[in-house]
Design a protein around this motif. Structure first.
Motif, short mmCIF file in Angstrom:
data_model
loop_
_atom_site.label_atom_id
_atom_site.label_comp_id
_atom_site.label_asym_id
_atom_site.label_seq_id
_atom_site.Cartn_x
_atom_site.Cartn_y
_atom_site.Cartn_z
N SER A 93 37.81 102.28 115.64
CA SER A 93 38.86 101.06 115.83
C SER A 93 39.72 101.28 117.17
CB SER A 93 39.77 100.91 114.75
OG SER A 93 40.70 102.04 114.51
N VAL A 102 29.07 108.31 107.21
CA VAL A 102 29.56 107.04 108.26
C VAL A 102 30.32 107.48 109.49
CG1 VAL A 102 30.08 105.69 106.14
CG2 VAL A 102 31.94 107.15 107.01
N LYS A 103 30.37 106.63 110.34
CA LYS A 103 31.04 106.64 111.62
C LYS A 103 31.69 105.42 111.90
CE LYS A 103 27.41 108.12 114.26
NZ LYS A 103 26.21 108.97 115.00
N TYR A 104 32.92 105.66 112.11
CA TYR A 104 33.76 104.62 112.04
C TYR A 104 34.50 104.46 113.49
CZ TYR A 104 33.25 103.25 107.05
OH TYR A 104 32.60 102.91 105.79
N MET A 124 39.32 102.75 104.58
CA MET A 124 37.81 102.75 104.53
C MET A 124 37.47 103.98 103.76
SD MET A 124 37.11 100.03 106.07
CE MET A 124 38.68 99.23 105.43
N SER A 141 41.85 103.77 108.43
CA SER A 141 40.63 104.74 108.34
C SER A 141 40.82 105.21 106.84
CB SER A 141 40.77 105.70 109.13
OG SER A 141 40.82 105.42 110.52
N THR A 170 23.55 106.93 111.55
CA THR A 170 24.26 105.81 111.31
C THR A 170 23.73 104.58 112.16
OG1 THR A 170 26.03 106.49 112.54
CG2 THR A 170 26.46 106.79 110.27
N PHE A 186 28.84 104.13 116.29
CA PHE A 186 30.22 103.84 115.42
C PHE A 186 30.10 102.49 114.84
CE2 PHE A 186 32.64 107.95 115.51
CZ PHE A 186 31.61 108.59 116.38
N THR A 187 30.61 102.17 113.58
CA THR A 187 30.91 101.06 112.99
C THR A 187 32.32 100.71 113.19
OG1 THR A 187 28.93 100.94 111.64
CG2 THR A 187 30.87 99.62 111.03
N GLU A 188 32.77 99.24 113.77
CA GLU A 188 34.21 99.13 113.88
C GLU A 188 34.66 98.75 112.60
OE1 GLU A 188 36.17 96.45 117.32
OE2 GLU A 188 34.35 95.63 116.43
N MET A 189 35.90 99.26 112.59
CA MET A 189 36.76 98.86 111.27
C MET A 189 37.55 97.78 111.46
SD MET A 189 38.17 102.70 110.15
CE MET A 189 38.62 103.55 111.83
N LEU A 230 32.53 95.28 106.96
CA LEU A 230 33.67 95.82 106.38
C LEU A 230 34.96 95.12 106.16
CD1 LEU A 230 33.70 99.44 108.33
CD2 LEU A 230 33.24 99.23 105.94
#
Lengths: 848, 468
Positions: B320, B316-318, B304, B301, A387, B212-215, A597
């Motif tokens: 917060s 995905v990798k999230y 999402m 989460s 990712t 990781f992507t920020e939520m 997002l």
């Protein structure tokens, strides 16, 4: 997490050995418990009430053990010991049996319809010839209390009453009466009270007052009488004194009244499974009959054993281990889930006992296997998930701004998002009605009345708490406030704000103004009207008249700055002048090339997600199986697989150089993953497996690889299958019969197969047909159902199964040819008999 | 401490005059080192309101080598002037003189001389005035005689620029009282970041390093549906009690839900499905509609993951890190709001071993390498694991976080593919921060009762705390 207190020595005696505290802690850890505290009654009392009160108390060592909130079977010493002993392979999991009373009729609990409005459900059971000791008795009482606090939700969902059966005589009546009409001597009291009097008596009772609200406002209170009018209990408040149990009690009548039927059954099961250990016939429970207002009867306790089938592969894959089917079955058995490999591939049959109401899905079974395997024995692996990371743009901006605001000499504060109404309104010289504030309905104190609509009060309070610090105080905060917003699904949204204050002997407007200029410089906005930013006089009751300005950015008002009104300063208990700035920072977000997002979810679904019935979802893994006949031979046989493996020795794919539908078709034809000994096939199989989710996008096949299955039997031949029992039954005698028939069927099938090379894909379906009500003529209904005739459909046996309230459903089996008859067609045809049929469900669907 | 004799003498001298005495003069007259007098003054000051002292600086000027030459022979420009005869002098001749070049330009700018460029035989210089007044020399002579005070600062600076004068540089030789290197320096005037936010920045960084992507967690208000129901948390669960959760009176209810999804959630709770028995109770939309202050960021989460299920699935990798709210009893380590750190990975075929592996990597970045896992219970994860790390100081295992694999009853109704697993973990931000900065009462860290001195003094956060 509930905590269970057990006497250490008693526990060790029951476990058959002693442990050091560390050893026992270790055992708990492994099993998912936590040895929370090692203490004694004396210690507890001395801690809570002082040493003098504790002088006489027992100093027997107590273990306080934290138990997972869903494991009601571990809430007492008996259950804990049983669980741990089975886990340590020292005990076989007991089998709990419901028995009929030796002398004729079971105890009856008759429910009257008056209970409907207050507490409609009740279940009951009898523990016969039980032997109490002081410890057992204490544990028995304690378990009730633990259940009351946990699954019973402080008695609101279920309340347990236990009675000395020899002091009362059935049948018992569970009814509801006006509080004034209920009169009895409650537990541990010396005289009779009416229910009304009891409610006021218990107002001050530290324990019971918490339960009064459950029935207090109801016109009728629930009450249980015996046949002589003796009050057993007034659930969920108190039992009668008359039937109270003692150490001498031999026979215990247990009733559970409830607002939730499922939970009542679970609680009753828990009580009797835990303490039937002490009955003359251990682990047997005498049944009781519950008569419903409509005359229908049910026998309790249910003590239902449920069987689940799952594959060893499923457990291995989910946990990340590689254990044999037998080993996994053994692991599960150690968790009180009696399991065995069925022999059909890697299938494991798991029996879920009545004590394990927490097992509701295969994943719960999987967890138990992992626990028994030992979480810390599992190899830690790194997922290969690729990712690219993204920051949430608003947070990115916030982070960058914070750094530079600190560099500008301001110190960051961090305040609560919740505050009092006064903080955001009166103290700022505003009216609460004018703020678009979100209000909390159940604040414990005034500090949590609203979500803040502005950051300013928090900063002013921070200054007030730090008045001793040298001046000037320069503070800022960038954080969210909450505003009502009708356009959002929840009616509110956050807004990211930047707020700064300057507190000194002089107002220092120029300092705050300078900070605004600096902020704008950081945000690349030039000082100019129109496309830049400017400030403009504004009126605001928070600020000193004439010392307040609105901040305009590209023509849009984004915030305000100025010198605070002296009244505002006073209300925050400050003594010196103060200037402040607060603005939105969301308008400065700018654009990113990546799609960020957002929290808003689509309200309409584009993709159709279907809700499968229980059996469908269990079947889904198998349902795509069509035929095992391929151009390489029958891939359900070793010969076929070897031929395929040879074919793949020098090829990556069935066709060409990319994965295609040809691979998928052959893949689907293989009934179970091949063994690694067929290395080429094994490599290809795993590779193709990785395409599963994208299978629809693969190019189509050029040639045909899978041959149609030859019929199992022609419709005519199938008639001799009609007497096959298609219903899985829990009854052991019946299942022996099923097994016999199954064997016979297999033999016949083998015989036919030898004669006929090809088979027709067929399925046996079990349908649940529900009538409208208890007055529906079920024989007529069955007649109608059987009247449905289609090519490739054969009706099998049927039976009527009680659903509840006197309603029975028709369970009917049939055999269909997959190509000719679908379940949809069947359901449609049957529901066409609207007069009788309310609904049709597929209860079981099995490929033959 | 200066000896008492000097103190007395000094006091006597100060008493005698009205406008104070010069410490240097006193030192000279008493024949002691100036530092002794300074020490005496400081001692007297320390006594309180005894004497007042003010800092005076005096500068001492002296002539440079060039300045001395000028004082003797006149300035370069005057020497140029004087060497030009009535009939003028060829410029080339003048330039041969040592002072010619500088003297020429200065004399020119003073308009003492002129150049005739058209003169035959090359440019020739003539006098333009009869006589000159060599002020530079006069000023330098004044300085030389010790009357530098008669000159203005500006004039002295001018001469300093011409390198004719210099401030006395004899501090090189002077003896100073040694510095006290034990003492602290002066704190710089600056702003500070809040310690909790510094630790947040580090945790954020770690997640970003791990891809990781920020939520988007900027929604404190959530419906019970997303906070509980979508996570397969039954409606009678204790966490949904008034005693644990903040409910809203305005806006009391959420008004919009994805209807199809809501139906599936309702079914899986009340009837089961997707291989589950369900909870078998009467699921009520009224409960799901209730607005609350979110009790965990897992509500986001859930949103999402639901969104993810509405498109073609990609792994995905999230993560917060944001505020959550609990209506719980408050104590020295618990507030009604705190920051939750959460990580989520969704991919095909993730295992419990994968979860442990990711946790191992995450905690290694925090400096924690000794980890072990305890089976636990959480309504929306199965298996669930509490994460323990070995605390070298306490010599025991302490809980550092919670983790698990999301239940199929949560994921399948969303529409995620059946073979997708979602692993997740969470911890609080406050606890590690309190340990890192040695804070015992959470109110000193978060909220308005914060101790600003603590904020000023808190170090940077290179690594979040090495043990919790």
């Amino acid at each position: 997490m509930p905590t269970v207190g057990v006497k250490r020595d008693l526990l060790f005696k029951a476990l058959g050995r002693s442990y050091t505290d560390e050893e026992f802690d270790e055992l708990c850890f492994e099993f998912g418990l936590e040895l929370d505290e090692i203490t004694s009654e004396k210690e507890i009392i001395s801690r809570e009430q002082g040493d003098t009160k504790a002088s006489g108390a027992s100093d027997v060592i107590l273990y306080k053990i934290d138990v997972p909130a869903n494991r009601y079977d571990l809430l007492c010493l008996e259950g804990l010991v049983r669980g741990l002993q089975v886990f340590k392979n020292k005990l076989e999991v007991p089998r709990y049996k419901r028995v009929s009373p030796l002398s004729g009729e079971p105890q009856k609990l008759i429910i009257t319809k008056e209970t409907e409005a207050v507490r409609p459900h009740a279940v009951a059971a009898v523990l016969r010839n039980i032997t109490f000791t002081q410890e057992r008795y204490d544990s028995f009482i304690e378990l009730q209390e633990k259940l009351h606090q946990n699954i019973c939700r402080k008695r609101s969902l279920v309340a347990i009453g236990t009675h000395d059966l020899d002091t009362i005589s059935g049948p018992f009546t569970y009814t509801a009466k006006r509080p004034g009409d209920i009169s009895f001597k409650p537990l541990n009291q010396t005289k009779e009270y009416t229910a009304t009097q009891l409610m006021s008596l218990y107002k001050t009772d530290s324990h019971l007052r918490h339960y009064l609200h459950i029935i207090e406002d109801k016109p009728l209170y629930p009450v249980i009488y015996d046949s002589n009018g003796v009050v057993l209990s007034m659930p969920p408040i108190i039992n009668g004194d008359h039937s109270k149990i003692s150490l001498k009690t031999k026979n215990v009548f247990i009733e559970c009244t409830a607002t939730d039927q499922t939970k009542a059954k679970t609680v009753l099961d828990m009580m009797v499974t835990m303490f039937s250990e002490y009955c003359a016939q251990p682990f047997t429970v005498e049944e009781a009959e519950v008569v419903y207002p409509d005359g229908k009867t049910c026998i309790y306790p249910e003590l239902a054993y449920r069987k689940e089938k799952l594959s060893g592969k499923f457990i291995n894959q989910k946990v990340g281990i590689n254990e044999s089917t037998e080993k996994i079955a053994h692991l599960l058995t150690r968790m009180c889930l009696l399991s065995q490999a069925t022999g059909a591939g890697d299938e494991i049959e798991v029996e879920i006992p009545p004590t394990r109401s927490d097992i509701i899905h295969a994943c719960d079974i999987m967890e138990d296997a992992a626990i028994a395997y030992g979480f810390n024995n599992i190899t830690r692996t790194t997922p290969r998930t690729y990712t690219v990371a993204n920051q949430f743009p608003l947070n990115k901006l916030t982070e960058l701004l914070r750094q530079d605001l600190a560099a500008a000499g301001f110190t960051e504060a961090l305040n609560f998002a919740l505050c009092s109404q006064e903080d955001i309104a009166e103290k700022l010289g505003k009216k609460i009605s004018e703020m678009r504030a979100v209000h909390i309905s159940n604040p414990k104190t005034a500090e949590f009345q609203v979500a803040r609509t502005t950051l300013l009060p928090g900063l002013l309070k921070t200054i007030a708490a730090n008045r001793k610090m040298p001046l000037p105080l320069k503070l800022f905060e960038i954080s969210d406030v909450v505003l009502k917003d009708e356009t959002k699904d929840v009616g509110a949204r956050n807004s990211r704000r930047f707020c700064a204050v300057y507190y000194n002997k002089s107002p220092g407007f120029e300092v705050i103004h300078g900070l605004l200029d600096r902020t704008m410089q950081l945000l690349e906005v030039k000082p100019a009207r129109g496309e830049g930013y400017h400030i403009q006089t504004a009126d605001d009751s928070t600020f000193f008249p004439g010392r307040c300005a609105d901040i305009f950015v590209r023509g849009k008002n984004v915030g305000r700055l100025g010198v605070l009104h002296p009244d505002v300063i006073n209300r925050f208990e400050l003594t010196m002048p103060c200037s402040a700035l607060e603005m939105d920072i969301e308008p400065f977000l700018g654009h990113t090339a990546e799609t960020p997002l957002t929290r808003d979810v689509p309200m309409k679904e584009v993709i159709k997600h279907r809700f499968p019935t229980r059996d469908e979802s269990q079947q889904s893994a198998h349902s795509r199986l069509t035929s095992t006949k391929t151009v390489f031979g029958d891939v359900s046989t070793q010969v076929g697989l070897e031929a395929l493996s040879d074919f793949l020795a020098d090829k990556s794919y069935i066709e060409g150089f990319v994965a295609s539908q040809a691979d998928m078709i052959v893949f689907d034809a293989i009934p179970s993953p091949p063994s690694p000994t067929l290395c080429h096939l094994w490599r290809w199989y795993n590779h193709i497996n990785s395409f599963q989710t994208d299978r629809a996008r693969l190019p189509s096949a050029k040639s045909r690889y899978v041959l149609p299955a030859t019929p199992l039997a022609t419709p005519n031949d199938a008639s001799d299958e009609e007497d096959i029992d298609l219903f899985g039954s829990d009854d052991e005698a019946e299942s022996a019969e099923v097994a016999r028939i199954k064997e016979q069927r297999l033999a016949e099938y083998a015989a036919k197969k030898s004669k006929k090379p090809a088979l027709i894909a067929k399925s046996s379906i079990l349908l649940d047909v529900k009538p409208w009500d208890d007055e529906t003529d079920m024989s007529k209904l069955e007649e109608c159902v059987r009247s449905v005739s289609m090519d490739g459909l054969l009706w099998g046996q049927s039976k009527l199964v009680p659903v509840g309230y006197g309603i029975k459903k028709l369970q009917i089996g049939c055999v269909v040819e997959d190509d000719k008859v679908g379940t949809d067609m069947l359901e449609e045809a049957i529901t066409a008999f609207e007069e009788y049929v309310q609904s049709v469900d597929v209860a079981a669907f099995n490929k033959i | 401490m200066a000896d008492t004799g000097v103190l007395e003498t000094l006091l006597q001298r100060v008493e005698k005059v009205d406008d104070g005495v010069d410490s240097l003069a006193v030192a000279t007259s008493l024949g002691v080192d100036h530092q002794v007098i300074v020490g005496a003054v400081k001692s007297l000051q320390a006594l309180g309101d005894v004497i007042s002292a003010e800092l005076r600086s005096s500068k001492h000027w002296e002539l440079t080598e060039e300045g001395t030459e000028i004082a003797e022979q006149g300035s370069h420009e005057s020497r140029v002037f004087s060497c030009i005869p009535q009939e003028g002098l060829a410029q080339s001749e003048l330039m041969k003189l040592p002072f010619g070049k500088i003297g020429f330009s200065k004399a020119m700018s003073s308009k003492w001389i002129r150049v005739d460029k058209a003169h035959e035989g090359g440019p020739r210089i003539f006098r333009t005035v009869e006589s000159i007044d060599d002020q530079v020399r006069e000023k330098l002579l004044l300085v030389q005689k010790g009357h530098s005070t008669q000159l203005e600062e500006k004039e002295k600076n001018e001469l300093k620029k011409r390198k004719l004068l210099s401030e006395v540089g004899n501090w090189k030789e002077k003896k100073f009282k040694p510095y006290n290197f034990e003492a602290m320096g002066v704190a710089p005037d600056c702003g500070h970041l809040h310690p909790l936010m510094k630790v947040r920045t580090q945790f954020r960084q770690i997640f970003l390093e791990m891809g990781f992507t920020e939520m988007p967690t900027n929604n404190f208000i959530e419906s019970s549906f997303w906070n509980f129901d979508s996570l397969f948390q039954p409606q009678q669960h204790p966490a949904r009690d008034q005693h644990d959760t903040f409910f809203l009176s305005d806006p009391a209810h959420a008004h919009e839900f994805p209807q199809d999804y809501l139906e599936r959630v309702k079914k899986v709770h009340s009837e089961g499905g997707y291989g589950s028995q369900g909870y078998k109770y009467d699921w009520k939309i009224e409960e799901a509609q209730k607005n609350i202050l979110r009790t965990h960021t897992t509500a986001v989460s859930a949103r999402m993951l639901y969104k993810l299920a509405q498109q073609k699935f990609t792994p995905v990798k999230y993560f917060s890190i944001d505020r959550v709210f609990r209506n719980e009893t408050l104590d020295a380590t618990h507030l009604a709001e705190f920051h939750q750190i959460e990580g989520v990975v969704a991919d095909y075929g993730l295992t419990l071993g994968d979860l442990m592996g990711v946790l191992h990597q995450f905690f290694t970045k925090l400096g924690i390498t000794k980890l072990r896992f305890k089976p636990a219970y959480n309504p929306y994860t199965e298996p669930s694991m509490e994460v323990f790390s070995y605390h070298e100081g306490l010599k025991k295992w302490v809980e550092v976080g919670n983790s698990g694999v999301f239940r199929p009853e949560m994921l399948l109704p969303m529409g995620l593919p059946e073979d997708v697993s979602v692993i997740a973990w969470g911890l609080s931000l406050e606890r590690p921060t309190m340990i890192k900065y040695g804070i015992n009462n959470i109110r000193e860290l978060v909220g308005h009762k914060v101790n600003l001195q603590m904020v000023y003094d808190s170090p940077i956060c290179r690594n979040p705390p090495t043990h919790f």
